[in-house]
Design an enzyme around this catalytic site. Structure first.
Site, PDB file in Angstrom:
ATOM      1  CG  ASP A 130     106.192  47.200  59.409  1.00 51.84           C
ATOM      2  OD1 ASP A 130     105.111  46.595  59.236  1.00 51.84           O
ATOM      3  OD2 ASP A 130     106.367  48.085  60.273  1.00 51.84           O
ATOM      4  CD  GLU A 151     103.945  55.954  31.733  1.00 50.09           C
ATOM      5  OE1 GLU A 151     105.162  55.840  31.881  1.00 50.09           O
ATOM      6  OE2 GLU A 151     103.225  56.658  32.455  1.00 50.09           O
ATOM      7  CB  CYS A 209     101.224  59.585  34.514  1.00 46.11           C
ATOM      8  SG  CYS A 209     102.061  58.170  35.193  1.00 46.11           S
ATOM      9  CB  THR A 258     104.396  52.273  43.240  1.00 47.43           C
ATOM     10  OG1 THR A 258     105.640  52.206  42.546  1.00 47.43           O
ATOM     11  CG2 THR A 258     104.657  52.695  44.668  1.00 47.43           C
ATOM     12  CB  SER A 315     109.887  60.504  40.727  1.00 45.11           C
ATOM     13  OG  SER A 315     109.368  59.699  41.764  1.00 45.11           O
ATOM     14  CG  HIS A 334      99.589  61.060  38.571  1.00 48.37           C
ATOM     15  ND1 HIS A 334      99.058  59.922  37.994  1.00 48.37           N
ATOM     16  CD2 HIS A 334     100.909  60.802  38.775  1.00 48.37           C
ATOM     17  CE1 HIS A 334     100.018  59.024  37.845  1.00 48.37           C
ATOM     18  NE2 HIS A 334     101.154  59.526  38.310  1.00 48.37           N
ATOM     19  CE  LYS A 384     105.371  61.376  50.148  1.00 51.13           C
ATOM     20  NZ  LYS A 384     106.063  61.703  51.397  1.00 51.13           N
ATOM     21  CG  ASN A 392     101.120  54.591  38.907  1.00 46.86           C
ATOM     22  OD1 ASN A 392     100.187  55.167  38.341  1.00 46.86           O
ATOM     23  ND2 ASN A 392     102.357  55.057  38.891  1.00 46.86           N
ATOM     24  CB  SER A 424     107.769  60.882  35.008  1.00 42.38           C
ATOM     25  OG  SER A 424     107.496  60.647  36.355  1.00 42.38           O
TER      26      SER A 424
END
Ligand code: HMG
Length: 411
Positions: free
Chosen positions: A29, A81, A113, A156, A206, A242, A251, A295, A327
């Protein structure tokens, strides 16, 4: 001494896909990507665009657009990275392409990151302690985010570079010199072994690691601050985070709000309306570029910062928070003050015209690009041609000969 960002510029790759097209091709979807992750488009790098070409172009723009004398750059750092060599840093290619002075302190930083933010802190310290002696630091965040085709991480991905000139004449943004909260913990949430061109990720874990790191970095900042009230959300005009995907910033702001309020706030509760209002005022408006780029790892936070600076005036913007996460993991929370009058540089920093000029790829074209990138291997290649990929501009990756990477515009 005032230290901060004097110049900033974003460089994009030249192609993108619509995430609704990707969702359709994967039998998902489309709203899962557009609403669930908050992403609309995703930048796609061809094999001729790598972290070197992105970094060079972003660096050139930052210096040229702000009329900065190349001879004034005394430190050059590339945070990445997704570098192109286990030994030779991307920064040396950039140093050569920009013709910087030979006594310029040049190196690469890596911590997922967080790599570019680490370099920003070092540049800040180098200038603040007086060793820069009037010189400026060019810090570039350059990355191509890759997951396997069909992976949950696929929507992402992204690609791009942000270059910043850090100096004692911060036209755009000044860092608070005292308050920096930090957090480090060994976690296996996202990593890329030396033999892999794509990242391995434990996706949901993560997200948890990111949020725990935010709590840790914020707690450290509050602990160190002489005036902890400065970190109160009601004192902050904007909060940038970030942004691996836009929903992650929502979030993050939710967790920031909870720490600030000293209570857990359930998404089903009435109080969550306050979280949503705060997010819509302090963070969401500065995610529009991230939504159409994806990202870009080290540069994601700074892309959101560009969006913030291009949309505001200094009359309405006094104090902002910046949260960086890499990370593995490392994180920081710091405060910065937009410099009065920064809005006069709006047109110079706005990447929207460049983003609007990108070419939209069909999903089969995108998949072909990914397959060709994956098949390049470690040996020599033929010479790539810009016309085959519909690319314009200079400083493109031409392929390998005798294990040496060759670039147009570089000897
Ligand atoms: P997933 O498991 O496919 O997605 O992977 P999901 O099932 O968790 O759904 C995602 C959201 O869409 C959820 O919303 C769903 O409810 C919603 P949430 O509950 O989270 O608010 N949803 C829908 N919404 C509307 N309509 C629908 C629908 N269906 C579902 N029909 C995941 C998602 C992010 C885990 C995956 O893409 C991934 O692994 N990405 C890579 C890892 C990543 O980005 N992690 C972020 C934190 S770590 C970090 O930021 C560091 C990093 O940048 C690397 C570095 O430091 O170098 C990654």
């Amino acid at each position: 001494m005032r230290v901060g960002i004097e110049a900033i510029a974003f460089h994009s790759v030249q192609h993108y896909i619509e995430l609704a097209d990707l969702a359709e091709a994967r039998g998902i979807d489309p709203e899962k990507f557009t609403k669930g992750l908050g992403q609309v488009r995703m930048a796609v790098a061809t094999p001729m665009e790598d972290t070197v070409t992105l970094a060079i172009n972003a660096g050139l723009k930052a210096l040229e657009n702000f009329g900065i004398d190349y001879g004034d750059v005394g430190t050059l750092v590339v945070g990445t990275e997704s570098g192109v060599d286990h030994s030779k840093p991307v920064a040396v290619y950039v140093h050569e392409a920009l013709g910087l002075r030979s006594n310029c302190h040049t190196y690469e930083t890596k911590h997922a990151c967080f790599g570019a933010m680490a370099a920003v802190f070092s540049a800040n310290d180098w200038i603040s302690c007086g060793r820069a002696d009037g010189s400026k630091a060019l810090v570039i965040a350059s990355d191509i985010a890759r997951y396997p085709l069909g992976d949950r991480g696929e929507p992402t991905q992204g690609a791009g570079a942000v270059a910043m000139v850090i100096s004692d004449t911060p036209n755009l943004l000044q860092f608070d010199s005292e308050i920096n909260g930090h957090y480090t913990k060994h976690v296996m949430d996202f990593w890329r072994p030396l033999y892999s061109s794509k990242a391995f990720v434990n996706g949901h874990y993560s997200i948890e690691c990111y949020l725990r790191a935010l709590e840790g970095a914020l707690a450290d900042a509050l602990d160190k601050a002489t005036i902890p009230e400065l970190y109160k959300l009601n004192q902050l005009q904007a909060c940038v985070y970030h942004v691996p995907f836009s929903k992650m910033a929502a979030k993050a702001h939710h967790r920031h709000f909870e720490v600030d309020a000293g209570e857990k706030i359930d998404r089903e509760s009435k109080r969550f309306e306050d979280v949503k209002k705060s997010f819509s005022e302090k963070t969401s408006p500065w995610l529009s570029l991230n939504r159409i780029v994806g990202n870009i790892y080290t540069g994601s936070l700074f892309l959101s910062l560009i969006d913030l600076l291009r949309k505001n005036t200094s009359a309405g913007l006094k104090q902002i928070s910046m949260f960086s996460y890499g990370s593995g993991c490392a994180a920081s929370m710091n405060i910065a003050y937009p410099t009065p009058g920064f809005e006069r540089f709006k047109d110079k920093i706005d990447p929207e015209p460049e983003l609007n000029a990108r070419r939209r790829l069909r999903i089969d074209e995108y998949e072909e690009i990914m397959r060709i990138s994956d098949s390049l291997g470690t040996g020599d290649t033929g010479e790539f041609r810009a016309s085959e990929w519909g690319l314009t501009g200079d400083f493109l990756y031409l392929g390998n000969r005798n294990h040496i990477r060759r670039y147009s515009g570089l000897s």
